[in-house]
Write a protein that holds these residues in place. Structure first.
Motif, PDB file in Angstrom:
ATOM      1  N   GLY A  42      37.540  47.513  44.500  1.00  0.00           N
ATOM      2  CA  GLY A  42      38.313  47.041  43.405  1.00  0.00           C
ATOM      3  C   GLY A  42      38.882  45.554  43.583  1.00  0.00           C
ATOM      4  N   GLY A  43      38.712  44.668  42.581  1.00  0.00           N
ATOM      5  CA  GLY A  43      39.313  43.370  42.498  1.00  0.00           C
ATOM      6  C   GLY A  43      40.960  43.219  42.733  1.00  0.00           C
ATOM      7  N   GLY A  44      41.509  42.275  42.914  1.00  0.00           N
ATOM      8  CA  GLY A  44      42.729  41.933  43.043  1.00  0.00           C
ATOM      9  C   GLY A  44      43.369  41.754  41.685  1.00  0.00           C
ATOM     10  N   GLY A  45      44.676  41.792  41.512  1.00  0.00           N
ATOM     11  CA  GLY A  45      45.177  41.366  40.212  1.00  0.00           C
ATOM     12  C   GLY A  45      45.804  39.745  40.082  1.00  0.00           C
ATOM     13  N   GLY A  46      45.750  39.051  39.056  1.00  0.00           N
ATOM     14  CA  GLY A  46      46.045  38.025  38.889  1.00  0.00           C
ATOM     15  C   GLY A  46      47.606  37.794  39.188  1.00  0.00           C
ATOM     16  N   GLY A  47      48.213  36.314  39.404  1.00  0.00           N
ATOM     17  CA  GLY A  47      49.525  36.322  39.843  1.00  0.00           C
ATOM     18  C   GLY A  47      50.050  35.994  38.124  1.00  0.00           C
ATOM     19  N   GLY A  48      51.373  36.001  38.174  1.00  0.00           N
ATOM     20  CA  GLY A  48      52.168  35.748  37.008  1.00  0.00           C
ATOM     21  C   GLY A  48      52.986  34.462  37.305  1.00  0.00           C
ATOM     22  N   ASN A  49      53.203  33.702  36.150  1.00  0.00           N
ATOM     23  CA  ASN A  49      54.151  32.818  36.008  1.00  0.00           C
ATOM     24  C   ASN A  49      53.818  31.677  37.239  1.00  0.00           C
ATOM     25  N   GLY A  50      52.983  30.821  36.908  1.00  0.00           N
ATOM     26  CA  GLY A  50      52.385  29.785  37.712  1.00  0.00           C
ATOM     27  C   GLY A  50      51.379  30.550  38.543  1.00  0.00           C
ATOM     28  N   ILE A  87      32.185  59.418  48.424  1.00  0.00           N
ATOM     29  CA  ILE A  87      32.364  58.164  47.379  1.00  0.00           C
ATOM     30  C   ILE A  87      33.585  58.075  46.920  1.00  0.00           C
ATOM     31  N   THR A  88      34.181  56.847  47.318  1.00  0.00           N
ATOM     32  CA  THR A  88      35.565  56.630  46.757  1.00  0.00           C
ATOM     33  C   THR A  88      35.388  55.051  46.117  1.00  0.00           C
ATOM     34  N   ILE A  89      35.847  55.025  44.835  1.00  0.00           N
ATOM     35  CA  ILE A  89      35.532  53.983  44.127  1.00  0.00           C
ATOM     36  C   ILE A  89      37.256  53.584  44.095  1.00  0.00           C
ATOM     37  N   GLY A  90      37.214  52.043  44.506  1.00  0.00           N
ATOM     38  CA  GLY A  90      38.635  51.383  44.676  1.00  0.00           C
ATOM     39  C   GLY A  90      38.796  51.124  43.095  1.00  0.00           C
ATOM     40  N   ALA A  91      40.239  51.206  42.760  1.00  0.00           N
ATOM     41  CA  ALA A  91      40.920  50.727  41.429  1.00  0.00           C
ATOM     42  C   ALA A  91      41.208  49.082  41.605  1.00  0.00           C
ATOM     43  N   GLY A  92      41.146  48.578  40.357  1.00  0.00           N
ATOM     44  CA  GLY A  92      41.438  47.076  40.605  1.00  0.00           C
ATOM     45  C   GLY A  92      43.063  46.883  40.565  1.00  0.00           C
ATOM     46  N   GLY A  93      43.573  45.929  41.157  1.00  0.00           N
ATOM     47  CA  GLY A  93      44.920  45.794  41.212  1.00  0.00           C
ATOM     48  C   GLY A  93      45.596  45.431  39.962  1.00  0.00           C
ATOM     49  N   ASN A 243      48.281  33.669  35.207  1.00  0.00           N
ATOM     50  CA  ASN A 243      49.221  33.606  34.011  1.00  0.00           C
ATOM     51  C   ASN A 243      50.235  32.680  34.321  1.00  0.00           C
ATOM     52  N   TRP A 244      50.521  31.715  33.304  1.00  0.00           N
ATOM     53  CA  TRP A 244      51.433  30.757  33.583  1.00  0.00           C
ATOM     54  C   TRP A 244      52.958  31.138  33.065  1.00  0.00           C
ATOM     55  N   SER A 245      52.950  32.098  31.919  1.00  0.00           N
ATOM     56  CA  SER A 245      54.286  32.420  31.485  1.00  0.00           C
ATOM     57  C   SER A 245      55.150  33.271  32.367  1.00  0.00           C
ATOM     58  N   GLY A 246      56.522  33.088  32.201  1.00  0.00           N
ATOM     59  CA  GLY A 246      57.222  34.059  32.921  1.00  0.00           C
ATOM     60  C   GLY A 246      57.191  35.415  32.167  1.00  0.00           C
ATOM     61  N   GLY A 247      56.828  35.439  30.932  1.00  0.00           N
ATOM     62  CA  GLY A 247      57.021  36.936  30.341  1.00  0.00           C
ATOM     63  C   GLY A 247      55.789  37.636  30.254  1.00  0.00           C
ATOM     64  N   GLN A 248      54.669  37.115  30.816  1.00  0.00           N
ATOM     65  CA  GLN A 248      53.550  37.701  30.794  1.00  0.00           C
ATOM     66  C   GLN A 248      52.800  38.187  32.311  1.00  0.00           C
ATOM     67  N   SER A 249      51.901  38.905  32.154  1.00  0.00           N
ATOM     68  CA  SER A 249      51.510  39.118  33.422  1.00  0.00           C
ATOM     69  C   SER A 249      50.046  38.789  33.758  1.00  0.00           C
ATOM     70  N   GLY A 250      49.748  38.435  34.883  1.00  0.00           N
ATOM     71  CA  GLY A 250      48.444  38.032  35.278  1.00  0.00           C
ATOM     72  C   GLY A 250      47.405  39.433  34.905  1.00  0.00           C
ATOM     73  N   GLY A 251      46.184  38.935  34.840  1.00  0.00           N
ATOM     74  CA  GLY A 251      45.129  40.119  34.711  1.00  0.00           C
ATOM     75  C   GLY A 251      44.899  41.075  35.502  1.00  0.00           C
ATOM     76  N   ALA A 252      44.670  42.297  35.202  1.00  0.00           N
ATOM     77  CA  ALA A 252      44.263  43.430  36.227  1.00  0.00           C
ATOM     78  C   ALA A 252      43.134  43.035  36.955  1.00  0.00           C
ATOM     79  N   GLY A 253      42.709  43.468  38.076  1.00  0.00           N
ATOM     80  CA  GLY A 253      41.426  43.288  38.525  1.00  0.00           C
ATOM     81  C   GLY A 253      40.300  44.548  38.301  1.00  0.00           C
ATOM     82  N   GLY A 254      39.152  44.389  38.069  1.00  0.00           N
ATOM     83  CA  GLY A 254      38.366  45.084  37.652  1.00  0.00           C
ATOM     84  C   GLY A 254      37.911  46.169  38.789  1.00  0.00           C
TER      85      GLY A 254
END
Length: 265
Positions: A42-50, A87-93, A243-254
Motif C-alpha cells: 500500500g502507498g503512503g498517505g500525503g501530508g497536510g498543511n504544507g 496473500i495479504t494486500i496492504g491498505a493505503g495510508g 495538501n497546503w491547507s490547514g483544514g484539509q487532508s493529504g490524499g490517501a495512498g492506493g
C-alpha cells in the motif's frame, strides 16, 4: 491453482488479488513449477498543511526480467509446492490533516514481503521511510524519507513554500522549488498480459503556484488550499498527494496488489 481472479495469457494462468486471500496450489505442472509474482504494498498517505507527497508501496517482481523497485533487477520466482500461499494486500495510508500522513501497509505473498510506502510530511517535518520514502514538508529544507533497497526510492527534499514529491518504484521524488515536487515514477509490468504501470509517488503541495504532479502509475497530485489532496489509485500501491491547507487532508495512498503467474500448459 485456485484463488483470486483468474485470467489467461497464452500458455500462462494468472491470479490477481486485489484483496487478501489464498493461492492454493493443487497440482504440480509438467512444463515448469515456477510461480512468478508481482507484489506491491500500500502507498503512503500525503501530508497536510504544507504537506508533501507520500511514497509508493514497495515493489517486488520476478516476471520476464522486469526491474523490481529501487532499481533492482528481477527476482527469482518461487518454486511451487502443493500448499496454500497466504496473500495479504496492504491498505493505503490515510492522509494527514495538520499532521503527517500514515504509512501504507505491507503486502505479502508467501515468503515475499513488500514494505508499505512512507507517509508525506506535514509543514516542518521530514518525510517518513518506507518501501518508497515520503517527501519532506514545505516549510524550509526538510529531508525526504528513505526507500527500501530494491523496492523503492527516496522522497525529495522540501523547500520554503513547497512540499516535495514522494518516491516512486523507479525514481526519487522531486525536490520542492518554485513548484511542488513531482512524485517519482512507477514501474511498468506485463505480468497480467498487458503493460500496466504502478507504484508512483504522490506530488507535493505549494502555497501559491503549481502543485506537484503524481508519479506515473497512479500517484496522487498535490493540491493548494480548499480541497483535500488527491488519492493514489487503488490497487497500484501509489502515494497520495500533499495538501497546503490547514483544514484539509493529504490524499490517501492506493491499496496494493499481488499478481501470480505460471505456465499451465
Amino acid at each position: 491453482a485456485t484463488g483470486g481472479t483468474i485470467t489467461y495469457d497464452g500458455d500462462y494462468q494468472i491470479h490477481t488479488f486485489t484483496s487478501s486471500g489464498t493461492l492454493s496450489v493443487n497440482t504440480l505442472g509438467v512444463a515448469d513449477n515456477v510461480l512468478d509474482y508481482l507484489v506491491i504494498a500500500g502507498g503512503g498517505g500525503g501530508g497536510g498543511n504544507g504537506g508533501s507527497g507520500a511514497g509508493a508501496g514497495g515493489y517486488r517482481a520476478s516476471w520476464n526480467s522486469e526491474a523490481s523497485g529501487g532499481g533492482g533487477s528481477s527476482e527469482t520466482g518461487l518454486t511451487a509446492t502443493i500448499a496454500d500461499y497466504t496473500i495479504t494486500i496492504g491498505a493505503g495510508g490515510t492522509g494527514g490533516t495538520n499532521d503527517d500522513g500514515d504509512n501504507g501497509a505491507n503486502s505479502v505473498f508467501g515468503s515475499i514481503t513488500s514494505i508499505g510506502g512512507g507517509s508525506g510530511a506535514y509543514w516542518s517535518n521530514a518525510g517518513t521511510a518506507g518501501g518508497s520514502g515520503g517527501g519532506g514538508g514545505g516549510n524550509g529544507t526538510n529531508a525526504g524519507g528513505a526507500g527500501t533497497s530494491v523496492q523503492g526510492f527516496a522522497g525529495g527534499t522540501g523547500a520554503s513554500g513547497a512540499g516535495a514529491g514522494g518516491g516512486g518504484a523507479s525514481a526519487v521524488g522531486a525536490n520542492g522549488s518554485s513548484a511542488g515536487g513531482a512524485g517519482g515514477a512507477g514501474v511498468a509490468s506485463t505480468i497480467s498480459g498487458s503493460t500496466v504501470t504502478r507504484a508512483g509517488g504522490g506530488g507535493g503541495s505549494i502555497s501559491s503556484g503549481t502543485n506537484g504532479a503524481g508519479g506515473s502509475g497512479g500517484g496522487g497530485a498535490g493540491v493548494s488550499p480548499t480541497t483535500a489532496g488527491n488519492a493514489g489509485t487503488v490497487n497500484t500501491g501509489s502515494g497520495g498527494g500533499g495538501n497546503w491547507s490547514g483544514g484539509q487532508s493529504g490524499g490517501a495512498g492506493g491499496s496494493g496488489v499481488v499478481i501470480v503467474r505460471y505456465k499451465y500448459k
